[in-house]
Design a protein around this motif. Sequence first.
Motif, mmCIF file in Angstrom:
data_model
loop_
_atom_site.group_PDB
_atom_site.id
_atom_site.type_symbol
_atom_site.label_atom_id
_atom_site.label_comp_id
_atom_site.label_asym_id
_atom_site.label_seq_id
_atom_site.Cartn_x
_atom_site.Cartn_y
_atom_site.Cartn_z
ATOM 1 N N GLY A 38 0.799 -1.219 0.000
ATOM 2 C CA GLY A 38 0.000 0.000 0.000
ATOM 3 C C GLY A 38 0.831 1.268 0.000
ATOM 4 N N VAL A 39 2.135 1.142 0.249
ATOM 5 C CA VAL A 39 3.061 2.279 0.300
ATOM 6 C C VAL A 39 2.508 3.361 1.244
ATOM 7 C CG1 VAL A 39 4.522 3.829 -1.072
ATOM 8 C CG2 VAL A 39 3.687 1.717 -2.100
ATOM 9 N N HIS A 40 2.456 3.034 2.531
ATOM 10 C CA HIS A 40 1.925 3.911 3.585
ATOM 11 C C HIS A 40 2.977 4.949 3.976
ATOM 12 C CE1 HIS A 40 -0.490 0.253 3.820
ATOM 13 N NE2 HIS A 40 -1.444 1.004 4.366
ATOM 14 N N THR A 41 3.228 5.906 3.104
ATOM 15 C CA THR A 41 4.385 6.785 3.254
ATOM 16 C C THR A 41 4.071 8.269 3.395
ATOM 17 O OG1 THR A 41 4.590 6.892 0.843
ATOM 18 C CG2 THR A 41 5.903 5.205 1.987
ATOM 19 N N VAL A 42 2.809 8.660 3.256
ATOM 20 C CA VAL A 42 2.455 10.080 3.283
ATOM 21 C C VAL A 42 1.879 10.431 4.649
ATOM 22 C CG1 VAL A 42 1.218 11.949 2.132
ATOM 23 C CG2 VAL A 42 1.851 9.904 0.832
ATOM 24 N N CYS A 43 2.579 11.271 5.384
ATOM 25 C CA CYS A 43 2.077 11.728 6.677
ATOM 26 C C CYS A 43 1.097 12.870 6.429
ATOM 27 C CB CYS A 43 3.214 12.182 7.586
ATOM 28 S SG CYS A 43 2.635 12.717 9.214
ATOM 29 N N VAL A 44 -0.175 12.614 6.742
ATOM 30 C CA VAL A 44 -1.214 13.611 6.493
ATOM 31 C C VAL A 44 -1.891 14.024 7.787
ATOM 32 C CG1 VAL A 44 -1.666 12.723 4.170
ATOM 33 C CG2 VAL A 44 -3.057 11.908 6.090
ATOM 34 N N VAL A 45 -2.564 15.158 7.719
ATOM 35 C CA VAL A 45 -3.445 15.624 8.781
ATOM 36 C C VAL A 45 -4.856 15.453 8.220
ATOM 37 C CG1 VAL A 45 -4.101 17.536 10.278
ATOM 38 C CG2 VAL A 45 -1.708 17.295 9.532
ATOM 39 N N VAL A 94 -9.838 16.646 -2.522
ATOM 40 C CA VAL A 94 -9.992 16.521 -1.069
ATOM 41 C C VAL A 94 -8.706 16.039 -0.389
ATOM 42 C CG1 VAL A 94 -12.485 16.183 -1.154
ATOM 43 C CG2 VAL A 94 -10.968 14.194 -1.276
ATOM 44 N N ALA A 95 -7.574 16.283 -1.015
ATOM 45 C CA ALA A 95 -6.305 15.820 -0.434
ATOM 46 C C ALA A 95 -6.056 16.487 0.909
ATOM 47 C CB ALA A 95 -5.146 16.116 -1.372
ATOM 48 N N PRO A 96 -5.742 15.669 1.921
ATOM 49 C CA PRO A 96 -5.403 16.260 3.212
ATOM 50 C C PRO A 96 -4.015 16.892 3.163
ATOM 51 C CG PRO A 96 -5.171 13.880 3.300
ATOM 52 C CD PRO A 96 -5.720 14.207 1.946
ATOM 53 N N ASP A 97 -3.767 17.807 4.099
ATOM 54 C CA ASP A 97 -2.449 18.432 4.173
ATOM 55 C C ASP A 97 -1.393 17.395 4.534
ATOM 56 O OD1 ASP A 97 -3.423 20.905 3.479
ATOM 57 O OD2 ASP A 97 -3.519 21.647 5.536
ATOM 58 N N VAL A 98 -0.171 17.674 4.102
ATOM 59 C CA VAL A 98 0.949 16.746 4.232
ATOM 60 C C VAL A 98 2.010 17.340 5.161
ATOM 61 C CG1 VAL A 98 2.796 15.589 2.947
ATOM 62 C CG2 VAL A 98 0.546 15.885 1.896
ATOM 63 N N VAL A 99 2.529 16.511 6.062
ATOM 64 C CA VAL A 99 3.656 16.892 6.905
ATOM 65 C C VAL A 99 4.906 16.413 6.157
ATOM 66 C CG1 VAL A 99 4.748 16.686 9.173
ATOM 67 C CG2 VAL A 99 2.234 16.609 8.969
ATOM 68 N N LEU A 100 5.538 17.316 5.430
ATOM 69 C CA LEU A 100 6.649 16.942 4.550
ATOM 70 C C LEU A 100 7.801 16.290 5.294
ATOM 71 C CD1 LEU A 100 6.781 20.061 2.196
ATOM 72 C CD2 LEU A 100 5.643 17.860 1.791
ATOM 73 N N ASP A 115 3.295 19.145 -5.800
ATOM 74 C CA ASP A 115 1.930 18.894 -5.327
ATOM 75 C C ASP A 115 1.913 18.714 -3.816
ATOM 76 O OD1 ASP A 115 0.795 19.029 -7.864
ATOM 77 O OD2 ASP A 115 1.013 16.878 -8.213
ATOM 78 N N LEU A 116 2.897 17.997 -3.296
ATOM 79 C CA LEU A 116 2.981 17.803 -1.856
ATOM 80 C C LEU A 116 3.206 19.135 -1.151
ATOM 81 C CD1 LEU A 116 5.197 14.603 -1.899
ATOM 82 C CD2 LEU A 116 2.763 14.689 -1.347
ATOM 83 N N GLU A 117 4.121 19.946 -1.710
ATOM 84 C CA GLU A 117 4.388 21.264 -1.116
ATOM 85 C C GLU A 117 3.162 22.166 -1.130
ATOM 86 O OE1 GLU A 117 9.159 21.808 -1.827
ATOM 87 O OE2 GLU A 117 7.834 22.301 -3.489
ATOM 88 N N ALA A 118 2.356 22.045 -2.185
ATOM 89 C CA ALA A 118 1.129 22.858 -2.273
ATOM 90 C C ALA A 118 0.123 22.475 -1.188
ATOM 91 C CB ALA A 118 0.504 22.710 -3.664
ATOM 92 N N HIS A 119 0.276 21.291 -0.618
ATOM 93 C CA HIS A 119 -0.611 20.811 0.440
ATOM 94 C C HIS A 119 0.131 20.700 1.782
ATOM 95 C CE1 HIS A 119 -2.957 19.711 -3.087
ATOM 96 N NE2 HIS A 119 -4.000 19.705 -2.285
ATOM 97 N N ARG A 120 1.183 21.444 1.918
ATOM 98 C CA ARG A 120 2.009 21.365 3.140
ATOM 99 C C ARG A 120 1.206 21.792 4.364
ATOM 100 N NH1 ARG A 120 8.167 23.181 3.662
ATOM 101 N NH2 ARG A 120 8.575 22.029 5.569
ATOM 102 N N ALA A 121 1.259 20.963 5.390
ATOM 103 C CA ALA A 121 0.610 21.299 6.656
ATOM 104 C C ALA A 121 1.415 22.395 7.347
ATOM 105 C CB ALA A 121 0.537 20.061 7.549
ATOM 106 N N LEU A 122 0.723 23.416 7.792
ATOM 107 C CA LEU A 122 1.364 24.520 8.498
ATOM 108 C C LEU A 122 0.969 24.451 9.955
ATOM 109 C CD1 LEU A 122 0.691 27.301 5.865
ATOM 110 C CD2 LEU A 122 2.754 25.935 6.149
#
Length: 123
Positions: A38-45, A94-100, A115-122
């Motif tokens: 599943g490649v569980h690699t994206v840390c999201v909020v 509906v992509a959740p924000d990402v903790v890069l 794309d990941l940076e555009a959804h960066r969690a602040l």
Amino acid sequence: MQWMARNVIGGELEFCSLDPLTGWWRDGCCNTDQNDYGVHTVCVVVTDEFLEFSKSVGNDLSTPMPAHRFPGLKAGDRWCLCAARWVEAKRAGVAPDVVLEATHARTLEWADLSDLEAHRALF
């Protein structure tokens, strides 16, 4: 010397979440290996909107499953999400924000850094 996993911005992979405990290995990090199909690699909020979307496409992340030690997620929780699911959510708007800093570099096989940076969690 132990090899350290890298994140998508080139640094050392940071923890994603210990509460709820996340990760392919349930070690709090979005680590991966050859068995993680599943490649569980994206840390999201996660957000309510994303949780509803995920449930609608067959992956209910909000309902607790005690037998699997899964508490169910709620908006604001950090979670190691499958890279393909994040891309799918992005396409659906509906992509959740990402903790890069906590997103594994292997994610770049699936998603563009821009794309990941555009959804960066602040925080």
